[in-house]
Every structure is written in structure tokens, then in C-alpha cells.
Design an enzyme around this catalytic site. Structure first.
Site, PDB file in Angstrom:
ATOM      1  CB  CYS B 110      -1.017  -0.194   1.431  1.00 19.82           C
ATOM      2  SG  CYS B 110      -1.873   1.529   1.492  1.00 19.82           S
ATOM      3  CD  GLU B 145       4.668  -2.195 -15.876  1.00 22.96           C
ATOM      4  OE1 GLU B 145       4.064  -3.160 -15.266  1.00 22.96           O
ATOM      5  OE2 GLU B 145       5.345  -2.543 -17.092  1.00 22.96           O
ATOM      6  CD  GLU B 316       8.718  -3.012 -19.007  1.00 23.40           C
ATOM      7  OE1 GLU B 316       7.634  -3.814 -19.348  1.00 23.40           O
ATOM      8  OE2 GLU B 316       9.228  -3.263 -17.747  1.00 23.40           O
ATOM      9  CD  GLU B 364       5.979 -10.475 -17.075  1.00 26.22           C
ATOM     10  OE1 GLU B 364       6.921 -10.399 -17.298  1.00 26.22           O
ATOM     11  OE2 GLU B 364       5.238  -9.604 -16.469  1.00 26.22           O
TER      12      GLU B 364
END
Lengths: 640, 640, 640
Positions: B110, B145, B316, B364
């Protein structure tokens, strides 16, 4: 082989004792010879802990058996009584959102809870003690519909603790686990097994290895839960043990459960399933609304014949409208007979209807029975009686020309790494199965641990993401026609891409260099017609190319004896490819219109018409003539 | 201006150390000169609290730099290790449904948790200390991100406590808050700041002022979190600090974060975004399934150029199929080159591909890299190398003729008070941006605190619900063509309707008397063609009427220098209106077919073809001739 | 009968006191004579516990009354202040997912919480004490919109405890409950009432009897909550007590609440309702986007006239766009007048617009008022004034020729046992109601406890799953035309299928042997045209067959005086069947095109045009000529 038996599910505890004898008499009159009882009756067998009331059950067995019915007795562990919660407050499952799944219906237990498992063993043992040597009890059902209502999945404290133990056993050291799961990826390394949680409620998806292990653990808990009861019963009985599985549940390894039982069975609800478990388009759902999908039941019949190692039943057969699907129409007249014949064509030893009399109370009061709530015959009763009258000695089921591999581990893998919305293992296998049915072929489902493929002239193994070691060896030794792919061997057992790239097919110089998934409106055309949809692979290697995509890329490589499919073919492509392979394998194929289906049982051929209109047989099914009416069934000697 | 650089994201911790040198060599061979590392490696940098292991990172930097690569070093704060949870059990975010978002993936913190923020500062400081003066480290990336996986939003106890402090600071007295929020409305008055909760799980929606303040607070926490790390690094380094933003995330004010950094960057995944972040219809999604939306990336390039005050990168760049969208097709051959050129056309200083080698493990593993998992080249590698070979010194980006205002505060406001299902600020701005692209115009995104609009010949500012004070003043002084509306100034900073009614445009006698929202099938036709859709306003005042609705009501009022749009125009209407204004402002426009796009960089014009078929250029793009193949890129001197 | 009154909802606490007198003057000027105030003002009446501030309310009443307005005073119990939570931390409702529904909007209380109920009684008593004998207060509103935002449903500890007490009272012994609920079904037997939970979060659905009892309990709590306040007020006042119900809320028995009040009222938002509460297709939603459904309001007018035993108001009438529907368009000019006339045509004593001035703050700032936020007139004001000028003495409403039974118990039953996705009681009743409107018939809604049906020439009672005892007796004695079915008497009061099978209609030899539900694309054609959709029954017995399905099965059985409908007819079938019965009952019918509607008030006929185009009246509505413009209203003497 003995004549298949028909039976019915009955709940003596739901009805006044005075009704039992007349019910039993009418069952026999309809030609039924089996009656399943007891599987939800725990609160009446043991109203308070330790206060066992077997009296009514003794009398029910007595009455039913006296009429000539064989008893299938269920352990009531799918419905623990309310007092069980007081003894084991933490026995309830917890869903993926963290909500405890409460008492008030059924299946309210977490498979991983050891306290509840002990209670299940206790009641199974008590029943075994009392009825295990009773010759009137011809078979046992353990629990009811494992996995129904998503009950394999649980994120309870009991499951979390069990998972940690399971992981410790599997990996030995936490370093081994960190390595296997690739935890370095996002700094997900653990310092001890105690730090690991079930993979729910993570910010984005947890590691696929973590998720796969959790699925394996959950599946293992089902196996262990079932085995514990099986052992408790086995101490007291030689009668066959059965579980009644459900349709399209892939949350646990049914083969593994089946290894601990003598007979597999399943609960077949064609109309309910068509509405909520069959992948098809709305127009087809409309077309078969009163008949059910022509292939969905057939697939499960073949699947559970494999799970039961040849011995299987339909434990619950839909006899009229059910109550739980989005829509619940009545079957087309004749369908109850057709469904029963379809099961028998696939080698069922018994078909039991669910249920005898429609219950006028509780959750399933809108579920039809063979009798109406007022005890008048419902339409299904006459159709059941018709089948009973038609049945006689039938040929052995025998081995089918075609084997189709089905592997729950593959289902886990596809679900964990879907990559494209439509990419679902069951759907892929059903696409292949439907193609075989359109070609008039009888099919055996082949478990992934099969060491010898020689019984089949052709074997198909789509979508086996993780290579079952035995099967890979079997394939290497196989002399028939084998068609594998897509996605074969795409992952190691730890859910990693293999170093040498998939599929590592014995004898094929072939690598899947990369894959892509496709929108439903972006299929990739094949040069010979049809297309790949949903899933496509780009392959390289020296293996000969049998078919190409329209863009020139290899689509099917290898030989007629061993080929790899580099994508998910649509129906047109599947029809062509399967026929070519069948032809090369010396298997004759038909071209059946949608709705008309054929199944061979030994030298006997059973033809069924699922369509709402009559279907011509001349020139379509060799040796059969005339037309088959809607819901019609015909049988004769197989020709050709 | 120096030649743009190409680079790649690399994870030395994922691979055997023996591979590093060869990887580095191949990167250079492909023409790459930057390598980003480290941003997820916390568990390997500090396996247990305080046990720092910089050795491997030292060696990785050594090896990569030796090959000639500039290092971009990430702080690993997006992936706190598992032990962090033991130190700060309450550091996890809580979602709007009250569920704690657990460990097991990434971004599990958080922003408002002060204990975790201190840890983030600590690790950033340690990295800064060690590598801040190292010339091989050419830039820093802070975290990764922000906002991805909806991680700005949190309703944790830490967030609740922080919100109360934030409110106390903002309002001083609870009476001021009650008044500002209009709490009298439903007896929602508070007696103290301690009584206030985050606005989730209320019976029906909470006050929009309450919700807006919560969004501002959450946004401020991102800014503060980033600033704390930036300050920790700044004490040790003069290298530029960067964050890699995402596409279509409007949950925090990127301009405010950007003020604390030297360079903005973003992660560009055209195919993934097309499937789940672009507003378009299915047929268009099909048409561009392998190319991505022709305008979505361009918009973000312009946006982040503004966030970076001129300096920006693609950190990216998608090099092949990704793993996270509903469908994940391979790009059309040539698109990796085209996407790179599109970024460079918009002034990118660097484009880094994600990632070097496809990972064979963890979340991924289905995400393509420049290399395949077996280290063979994936298709993207050759395209990257092709761009590298094509690049040389390029003109300065310069100022575009058109400015388009983008304001995160407006996004908050539209989301809080949607009023119509389709009414979304980002969608509205993209509709305008697409129109400008169809007209062949290069665009600068204008931040809402811009005090001087004179650089642009035309400025568009759709949907600015709350007037940015500076911009309003700037507009008052602006001599170019300004097109504003709809919804401009609809709310005060406290989210109230202004007393004098909106839009309060300097120099326009105009009031929005009332508004309505429209079903998609109920557009309001305009007299000159096209229609208003979704949003419509009824205005009054003496401002001249430039266009009317077919029903006679004013649709566009003011002058060619300053006009207000009283609704949301469809494409046809936008094309006409934007062209008229451009013409009046002396800006030449083109009429580009869907897929063909143009971007000017100084006097250089770059033309790209996103279509799946060749596109003629003659007569379409002045000075260009012939046809451009699918995924083609052409460049030359701008004519006209 | 006195002239109907117009009024408006006003919030003096929202505005400076200096505005009040001018507001009051303008209300009167527009022809309004009623003003509702106070219903959300608790935090201003009692800012801290016990600190009562009636001064401002005294002055508001003084100012408004002085201008000639009658005061409708609301109890503010829908909006307990924040301090109430400190006194009763467990007063909040809990949703079906187990989430507490927090403070920050309105209706944040569980009806079953006794502590909060006492607080509600306290504040109601204090208001009654102060204003109960004040002649300026002409009526009282208790609370606001029971059930709005799904607030009847609660699974809080208070609700669970209340439910157990309620069950103990109802069943006396746990054995009786086990028997009534059929708990034997899945071993769901309880040993004591303390073991019973609310029926949420069960693994699969709980027993329908359990769920039905929970709905009844929740409904009873609303009744008790309202009654407690009504009694507190009644001790101090003789003015009529009113509640303002909502549209299409079936979560509690409005008739039962209505028994404790003098007048029923409801809040009529035609455009908001069309978007989210009307069952219709998108094309029709588009057609009436600015007018609202032509029948939805009319139905509720009739319903609440029944709930108020003849006395009813519209307490809140939409005057322009609202803020809460998926789309919020402006009404077609004239619709505010038309809606008001529609209410008056149905016998409304008063129509109050919501609200006077659009609030520039808080949740509903996008909700239009009669004034804009800047106090200029909004379009609705002139239309309200137009109606005020048109109104005069009107005939008594009188009894309609047709009675249509509506029973909340049936709504509970259909929701609990839906059996088919589309099967919804409200939808079925609306299908019948629309048919009656198309036929130009005025309708009375008949409560299920009606003992005498003789006032109506024709009575329709679709979908009464549980037979209301009084109504069954009334029907036995009824001499008019009665049309019942489908699903009549399908369940006993304990939610079991009756032993003798439904419908047990007095005087009809008829049994529903079985039922099925149908996909929307699988209707069952009727021999005379049209079809059954969604729901179909197979009936048997000696009752004469009036209509058959195309497959020969009986569709409508009985006589023109008493018939049973064995399915859910589509519009074509309903039109034919209703007309036949009306004709046989001597009731003249019209054939109104969609949009044109007629309502009789005594001898007066009011014609309304909901269509967006003019509608010819000649030959369509006897005695009326010419065309009616869009949103037009015409009235005259009823002919024929």
C-alpha cells in the site's frame, strides 16, 4: 456379459414407511433391479453424535430387497449434519475470495480437514460393519459427486496447512521449491514452507508453478479422502465400491480416485449440461434444447469406462426436466430411452434414474422423477420400462479402433495458463471427440499412465501440456497412427518451458519455436481448407510437413504414423485430418449429419437420432435402412 | 540531438552467470546500447533483512558495461521480499471489497504505508550509495509501473489513517470539510476527522467530494512514495531518474510524479493494449489484431513527452506476443520496427525492448523476448537490429502545431460522476486525438498547469471538469485557436457546480444551463452533419453560435479563436470541427485513411502503415509517393 | 373530491435562510401548495446526541406556511448521523457476501437492529411532540424509500438473531421447522433454533423454505420498523402518515406496511426506471428514452392506490434528467406535464416534484430540479405550472372494470425458485398489465387479502405461487370473469408442492402434472396464434379446454368465467385471451398503438401520447378526434 441393469435412486427417509413396499413393487414392475439409497441420510442415521439409528435403514433394505431389488448403499459424507460443525468449526471450505462456505445445503466440507475426514471414515466404517457382508447390498457408493459446486477448491486454514505439508514432502527443501517455481522472477523467494499461502487473492496472478502445485494438492486431497473411506469399507465388504462423478469436472484426477474403486459411475443430465457445460453456439443449443448435446454424454461414458478400467455405470440418469440449469425444458419424448441406450451402447453395466419420486419439498422439488409427487407415473417411467423390456444379453464392449488420451494434469495446465480466452483443454478434447463421432467412430478414452497403446489402431492425444512419462514411452513403441499436439510437452512437470523446447516427440525432429493465441474472428487458414483457431504454433525442424497453413508455415508435421498438429483445427480441418489418419490406419469412417450418431458394442451397432426431425439411414449407416424418427434408436449387426 | 538509443530489459539473476558475457555481446551486436536491470531483484540483493548481496550485481554491471552497454538500474521496490511481510504485516493493500491483496506476485504494498515507504527509501539509498557515482550506471528507474494491477487504490488501515491526516491538513477544521463536501445533503456530517473512512462499501455512492479527495489522496501517496525514493537516490547520484509508467492508467497524477524525475518513460504493449485498454469496436480490434491501435501508442508517446518535460523513453517495448491479454497474437512482421520508429518519430531518446530472453519459468513465460528461451533469435531481434542500423542523428522534436490538454484531475472527475455509461475522460480525449491523427497533425500534450499556450497555434481542451487555474489564465491570454468543452469547469475544486454555472470561459458569454447523457443509439444530430453522442449540454448566453444541433440548439459557440463545444461529437463532427479550426489557425491538414499515420519530428516526416494491406501515398501525404507495405515505415522531409 | 394538489420537495437546510421566503413565494406562484421537508436532516436537527436544534425547522415551517404551503414533514431515519454508529456499532446491514455496508451515504441501517429502531422511535416521537398538533403540518412522511439500494436484505448479526426469534415464534419446535423445510433432504436437520443462520453463502442454494422464511422475516422487520415510528407519531398527531415507496421493489410486503399508514406514495422516475427497471428490448428503450415506459408508472400508480386503500400520492416526480441511471437524458418537452396528468388520471391526491432547486453539491448534483442551481427556472417548472393551471375539481376515481391481483409473496416465491432465467413475477404481471393498457382498460390492483371480488367485472391473477387463503375463497364466490395461472397455488405456505398438485382452483377439475421452462428462442406455439414463452405447464383433468398449444396440449382450460392459463403467453396470445375474456365480461376494449394510452377517472377519460410522433385519435379512442402531439394530453368525457 450379463444383461445391463436398470435402477433408480430412492430416499426411503423422505417418505412414509407405508409407501416403501408399493414403491419397491412398482420399481420391479418397471423392470428396475437396482436401487441406490442412503447417500444423504446422515442426520437420520445419527441425529446426534453417536446416537446411531440403523433401524429404519434395516427395514428399508429389507423391504426393497424383498421385492427383488439389489441395494446400492451410499456413505452419507456429502451431507455432514449440523452437529458436525460444532465438533469441527473449521471444517468448512473457504472460497477463492476468502468467504467461508456455510452450512445449509450440501458438500460443506473442506477435503483437507483431517477431523472431518476421520468422521467420514467413522461413519463409513459403521455402515460397512453393519451391511458389508449383507448380500442384499450389491454395491457401495462413497460420498456423492466430488467437486460439484466447485467444492474441490478451498482456501481454508486446513487447506493451507495441508498444502505446506504437501510441499515440504514434495520438495524437501525450500531452496528446491524456490528453484522449481522460479521464485527469483519477482523476488517471490520463501525462507520456509511456513511462509507459503494458497495462491488466491494475490495482486496479480501467482506463479503458475505455485498454482499448479495447489491444484495437484487439492486433487490429492480428494484422492486421500476417498481412499480413506474406501479402506474403511474394504475392511468389511467385498462388494464393489463406486463413486458417482459429474460431467465436465476437471478439478481433480478422476483416474487417481478411480484406482481405489472397482466401478466408476457418473450422473448424466443431458439437458442441464447443454445449458451450462457444453461449448457450443446458441443456435445449436436451441436445436438440441430437448435432446441434449449428441456427444457430451457419449464422451463421459467413454471417459468413465476408462476411469473404471472397463466397469462403469450411469448412477443418475435425467428422467425429465431438472431444476438447476438456466432453463429446464422437458426432454423430447423418447429421449430418456435414447439416453439409456446410448449408455448401454458404451458398455454401461447399469443405468439408474434419478430419482424415483419427485420430492415435493426442499431444493430439488422441481426436479422430475420417474413418478410425480402424487405418485402418478411421470413420462420417464414408461421409457425406462421400454428399455428394460428391450434389453437382453449384449456383446462385450470390446476395444474401440480409436484411443483418445485424456489427462487431468493437462486440464490443470490449460486453466492455469490459458493465454487465450477460448483456450480450454476440455473444449479441445471435445472438438476432437466430436470429430470422431461425426466420422462414426467408437472411441476409448486412454488414461495418461497407459503403458501400451497397441490395442488401438489410432491414438489421438491433443493438448498434453505436460508429457506423461509412461505415455511418451508407449508412444515411442507404438506402431499405430498417433496424432498429437498442439501444446504437447509444452511444460516440464514443474511448469517450465523445457530447455530444448517442446514437444520432444520420440522420433520427430521438431521444435515449437513460438506460439500465439487468436481471437475467434482471426482464424489462420490452412492450405487444404479449414483453419487453425484460438491456438497456433510456429514449428521448426526436419520432420516432414504434411499440411501447411495458407501462409506456408507447417501446420501438421511428421508421418501418417506419428504426426504433430501445430494448432487448434476448426471442424472442417479436423474432419479432414482425422479421416486421413483413420484411412491410413485402415479404419473406415462415416459422414454423419449433426444429430445422427453411431456406437458399436462388439459386433453390434447402435444408431441414435438426437435431431428433432427424422433422419435417413440409407447410404449413411451401412446396413441400416429407412429413417430414424426423432429420439429414435436402432440397432443391428455392424457392417463394414 | 544525439541519435536515439535502443536497449533491452535484462535479468542477470534469472540466468547462469556464464551466459552474461555472451548475452551482452549479442545485445551490442544487435545495435543495443542500453540495458535495464535490477528492478525485481530485491530477494537476491537482500535475501534476509540486512544481509546485502551486491556481489552478483557488481559482476553483472561489470560484464554488461564492459560490452559497451549503459546500465539503467532499477530500485526493486515493486517486489518486496516475503520477509518484509513479517516486519510490516499491515503493509498490504486492501481492495474496494475489503479483501487484503496477498503476497505471491508483485506490487503487494500500500503506497500509504509508512513503514514500507521507509524500507523503500532504505534500499534505494543503499543502491544509490553503491552505484550512484558509478559512470556505468547511466540512469535509474524507480520502482516499476505504478498503478499496474489497480495498485494505487487501497482501503487499508494505513490508507485510512493517512487519508484522515491528509484531510486534516487540507481542511483544517471538520466544519470546513462538512461544508466543502456538502455533508448536510444526507446528514453525512462528521464531528471529527477520525470518523472518516475511505469511501468504499457505502450503501450507495459516497459523496463525490469524498471520493474525489480520496483519489487525490491516493495520487498524492504515489507522488510522495516516488519522491521519497528520488530524494534518497538524488543524495548519491546525478544520473537521470526515471519511472516507467503504463498505458491508460489515470489513477494518479503522472505530471506530479514526473516533476520529481528527469525523464519519463512508459511500457508500450500495443497488442495487449488493443485487446483490453482501447475503446473501439470488435471489427476494428480484428483489423488491427497484429498491429495494435494506430493512435494509442502515439498518444502515450506525446503524453509522456509532456510528463518528462521533453525527455522521455519507451522503457519496455513489446517484441512479440505477450502473455496477459485476452488473446495474444504475434505482431505482423515489421511491426516491432514500426513501433520503434513511431516512438522515435515522437521524440523518444531511447526505446528498450522487454525482454532479452523469454523466461522459461514463472508468470511471464509466455511473454516473448528478443531471444527465445533456447537463446535462438526471436523475430523481434532482427527488427530491432534493423532499426538500430537505420538510426542516425535526427532533428530535434520541436513544438507541434497543436496542443491537447490532458488533466488527471479531469479523469478523476469523470470517473466519479460518470452520468452515462460511456462517459469516460480518456475516451473523449482519445476521440479528439484520433481526429488530429486522421488529419495528419502532430500533437503535443499540454499539462494542466501550463501558463503559456503561445507555443501552439491551436489548443484543444476537452472535458476539463475542474478548471486548472493556470490554464484558465493562459487561455485568457492566448491568441491562437482554442477549442474547449464539453464539461469545462463543470465543477469547482470541491466538486460542486459553480454558482454562476460553467464553463466560465474568459471572454465568452456562455452558461451551461443543463446537461444530459445519451444512449449510444440516441445520438443528437448536428445541423452540419455528424452528431453529439453520449454527452450533451444546453447552453445559453450571447456568445455567437458557430454550429447548431439539428433541433436548433447551439452546438458550438464562440469564435474561431475561442470556442466551446456543447457535447461529445462523433467522428464525422470532430473531423469537420477540427479541420475548420485548423484551417482558421493556418494549419494544413491531411485526410489519412485508417491505418496510415504521419508524425513530424522537426522538418522530418515519418509515415507509418498500421494496415494489413499496402497503402498508397500519392496525393495522400504530400511529397511521398508509391505505396507503403503493411507495417511499412517511410521518412523524408516534410512538405507543405 | 377536492382538486389534486401539486407540491415539491425542499431542503431548507441546504440553502441560506435568506432564500427561503423567495423560494416559497415562487412555489406558490407556480401553483404548488405542498412542500415536503426534513427527511434527511437528522444531523442538523441533532448534531450530537441529545442536542436538539429545532429552531431552524421552526423558522422554515413558519416561512413556508406563511406563503400558503402545506408542510409534509419527514422523519429523518433514512439518514442516521455519524454519531449513531458510535452508539450502535453493529447497526449496519451486512450484504449477502458478508460485507458490512458502511456509513457515508444513506439507508445505512439494518431493519432488524433493535437499538437503532429505538433511536428512530425516539426522533419520530420528538418530532411528533413538537409538530404533531401544528395545523401547518398537513402530513407526515416516515423514513424514505424503504428497500432502495437493496437495503431490506441484511445478513447482520442483528438480523440473524432476529431471524432465530422469528422462527421460534413461527414454528414453536425445531422438529416442526425441520419438517416444514424438508430438512431431511440433505441432512439439514437442526437441533435448535440457535443453529440456524441466514441462508447466504451456503455451498449451493439453501432450502427454498429457509430462503422464503428469511424473506418473510426481512419483510416483517420493515413492517415492524415502520409501525414503531407510526405509533410514535400517532401518539401526537392526527395528520395522515405516509411512506414514499419506490418502483419495482418487491423485497417487502408493501400492503403490510401500508396498513399502518393513511396514505401511500411513491417516487416516480420514468426515465431512470426505463433504463434499469423495465423489462423490454433495446429498440423500445431507445424509442421511449425521453418519455419513459408508457405502462410502468401507470402500474405503480394503480399499485400504490391499492396499498393506500384508495389514498395515494406521487411524493417525488422526476422533473428533468436524473443522475443515477446508466444514461440520463432530458425528458421530451411536455413529459413532466404528461407524467403529472397520468398520476392524476389514476387518482393521485397530490404530485410533488423532486426537487425544488438542483443541489450544486453532494451525490445528486446532476439531478434536475424545478429550478437550476442558479435559481433560474428549469424546464420542469413551467410544465408544473401548466398542470397547476389546468387542474380543477375532478371526478372520483371510482372502481375500474378490471382487477389485477398483485402479491409480494408470489414475488418472493418466483425469485427463490426461478427455474428459468427470465421467470420473474413482476415481469409476468407487467406483461398482463401492458396487455390491459393496450386494450384501453383501466385497472385496479387487487391485494391478495381481498375477500370480495364483486367490484370488478373481470379479475386476473397471474403467477400466484402460494394461494392467498382469502382470495381463494373470494374467487370461489366470484361471479365475474376470473383468469388465473400459470403457477397458481404451485406451493403450500411452507413452499412445498401440494399433495394433490396445483392449482386447486375452486370448481375446476384440473391438475398441473408437470412444468418446464423454455429458452427465449424456444417458445411453444399456440393453436390460435401467439405462443407460450419462458414457462409452460402440462395440465390434466376434466376441465374444458378453451385453447390448445399447437402440439395439442391444453393451454387455457375452464370457462369464460373461470379459466386457468397453463403457461406464460407472449403479447399476441395475451392480447387475444384478454380481449376474449373482456368481451365475455361485457367490457369494451380498444386497440391502442404503442405509446398511446388511455385512463378513465370516473366518467372522465384522459388520453396520453408517450410516442415521439403525433398519434391519430379518430377511430382509435371513441369520442376523441384529431391527433395528439408527442407528450400530448387530452381529456374529455368517456364515450362507450
Amino acid at each position: 456379459m450379463p444383461t445391463p441393469q436398470l435402477g433408480v435412486c430412492y430416499y426411503p427417509e423422505h417418505w412414509p414407511e407405508t409407501l416403501w413396499a408399493e414403491d419397491a413393487r412398482r420399481m420391479r414392475e418397471a423392470g428396475l433391479s437396482l436401487v441406490r439409497i442412503g447417500e444423504f441420510a446422515w442426520s437420520r442415521l445419527e441425529p446426534t453424535p453417536g446416537d446411531l439409528r440403523f433401524g429404519w435403514l434395516d427395514r428399508a433394505i429389507e423391504t426393497l430387497a424383498e421385492a427383488g431389488l439389489g441395494i446400492v448403499l451410499g456413505t452419507p459424507t456429502a451431507t455432514p449434519p449440523r452437529w458436525m460443525l460444532a465438533r469441527h468449526p473449521d471444517m468448512l471450505a473457504v472460497d477463492a475470495q476468502g468467504r467461508t462456505r456455510k452450512f445449509g445445503s450440501r458438500r460443506h466440507y473442506c477435503f483437507a480437514h483431517e477431523g472431518y475426514r476421520a468422521e467420514a471414515v467413522r461413519i463409513a466404517g459403521l455402515l460397512g460393519e453393519r451391511y458389508g457382508r449383507d448380500p442384499r447390498v450389491v454395491a457401495w457408493q462413497i460420498d456423492n459427486e466430488y467437486g460439484c459446486h466447485d467444492t474441490v477448491e478451498s482456501y481454508s486454514p486446513a487447506a493451507a496447512a495441508g498444502f505446506r505439508r504437501w510441499l515440504a514432502t514434495r520438495y524437501g527443501t525450500i531452496a528446491a521449491l524456490n528453484d522449481a517455481w522460479g521464485n527469483v522472477f519477482w523476488s517471490m523467494d520463501y525462507a520456509s514452507f511456513d511462509e507459503i499461502d494458497p495462491p488466491n487473492l494475490t495482486v496479480t496472478e501467482a506463479s503458475p508453478s505455485h498454482r499448479l502445485d495447489y491444484r495437484r494438492f487439492l486433487s490429492d486431497e480428494v484422492v486421500a479422502f476417498n481412499r480413506a473411506q474406501a479402506e474403511a469399507l474394504r475392511a468389511h465388504t467385498d462388494a464393489p465400491l463406486i463413486h458417482n462423478y459429474m460431467g465436465r469436472i476437471v478439478s481433480f484426477d478422476h483416474f487417481a480416485v478411480g484406482h481405489d474403486l472397482e466401478i466408476a459411475s457418473w450422473d448424466s443430465y443431458p439437458l442441464g449440461f447443454l445449458e451450462d457445460r457444453v461449448d457450443t453456439h446458441e443456435e445449436r443449443r436451441r436445436r438440441f434444447a430437448r435432446q441434449g448435446d449428441p456427444d457430451f454424454q457419449a464422451f463421459h461414458h467413454d471417459l468413465y469406462r476408462a476411469v473404471g478400467r472397463g466397469r462403469w455405470w450411469v448412477m443418475e440418469q435425467q428422467p425429465g426436466p431438472v431444476n438447476w440449469a438456466p432453463h429446464n425444458p422437458a426432454p423430447l419424448p423418447g429421449m430418456v430411452r435414447l439416453w439409456t441406450w446410448e449408455a448401454i451402447a458404451h458398455g454401461a453395466e447399469a443405468v439408474c434414474y434419478f430419482r424415483w419420486r419427485q420430492a415435493p419439498f426442499a431444493q430439488e422439488q422441481m426436479h422430475a422423477g420417474l413418478l410425480r409427487p402424487d405418485s402418478a407415473p411421470a413420462p420417464g417411467l414408461a421409457e425406462a420400462a421400454e428399455v428394460a423390456a428391450e434389453l437382453g444379453d449384449l456383446p462385450e464392449t470390446g476395444v474401440s479402433p480409436v484411443g483418445l488420451v485424456f489427462d487431468y494434469a493437462a486440464a490443470f495446465a490449460w486453466e492455469i495458463e490459458r493465454q487465450g480466452t477460448e483456450c480450454d483443454y476440455f473444449r479441445l478434447v471435445m472438438d476432437v471427440y466430436r470429430t470422431l463421432r461425426r466420422a462414426g467412430l467408437s472411441v476409448d478414452i486412454v488414461p495418461p499412465d497407459t503403458a501400451d497403446l497397441s490395442p488401438w489402431r489410432m491414438v489421438l492425444a491433443p493438448g498434453l501440456v505436460t508429457w506423461p512419462a509412461a505415455l511418451r514411452d508407449a508412444l515411442a513403441a507404438y506402431d499405430g497412427a498417433a496424432l498429437i499436439g498442439p501444446r504437447t510437452g509444452a511444460k516440464t512437470r514443474d511448469f517450465r518451458i523445457p530447455d530444448a523446447l517442446p514437444p520432444e516427440v520420440p522420433g520427430l525432429d521438431l521444435r515449437v519455436a513460438r506460439v500465439e493465441t487468436l481471437r475467434a474472428d482471426c482464424p489462420v487458414p490452412l492450405a487444404d481448407g479449414g483453419a487453425f483457431r484460438f491456438w497456433r504454433e510456429y514449428v521448426e525442424g526436419d520432420a516432414p510437413v504434411l499440411e501447411r497453413c495458407a501462409d506456408g508455415a507447417p501446420a501438421l508435421v511428421g508421418s501418417q504414423k506419428r504426426a504433430y498438429l501445430a494448432g487448434w483445427p476448426d471442424d472442417a480441418a479436423l474432419d479432414r485430418i482425422v479421416r486421413r489418419f483413420a484411412q491410413a490406419a485402415g479404419i473406415e469412417t462415416l459422414s454423419l449429419p449433426d444429430g445422427l450418431r453411431v456406437r458399436d458394442r462388439g459386433g453390434m451397432r447402435i444408431v441414435t437420432n438426437y435431431a428433432g426431425e427424422p433422419m435417413a439411414l440409407d447410404g449413411i449407416v451401412p446396413g441400416f435402412t429407412g429413417t430414424l424418427p426423432p429420439a429414435g434408436v436402432a440397432w443391428g449387426t455392424r457392417v463394414g
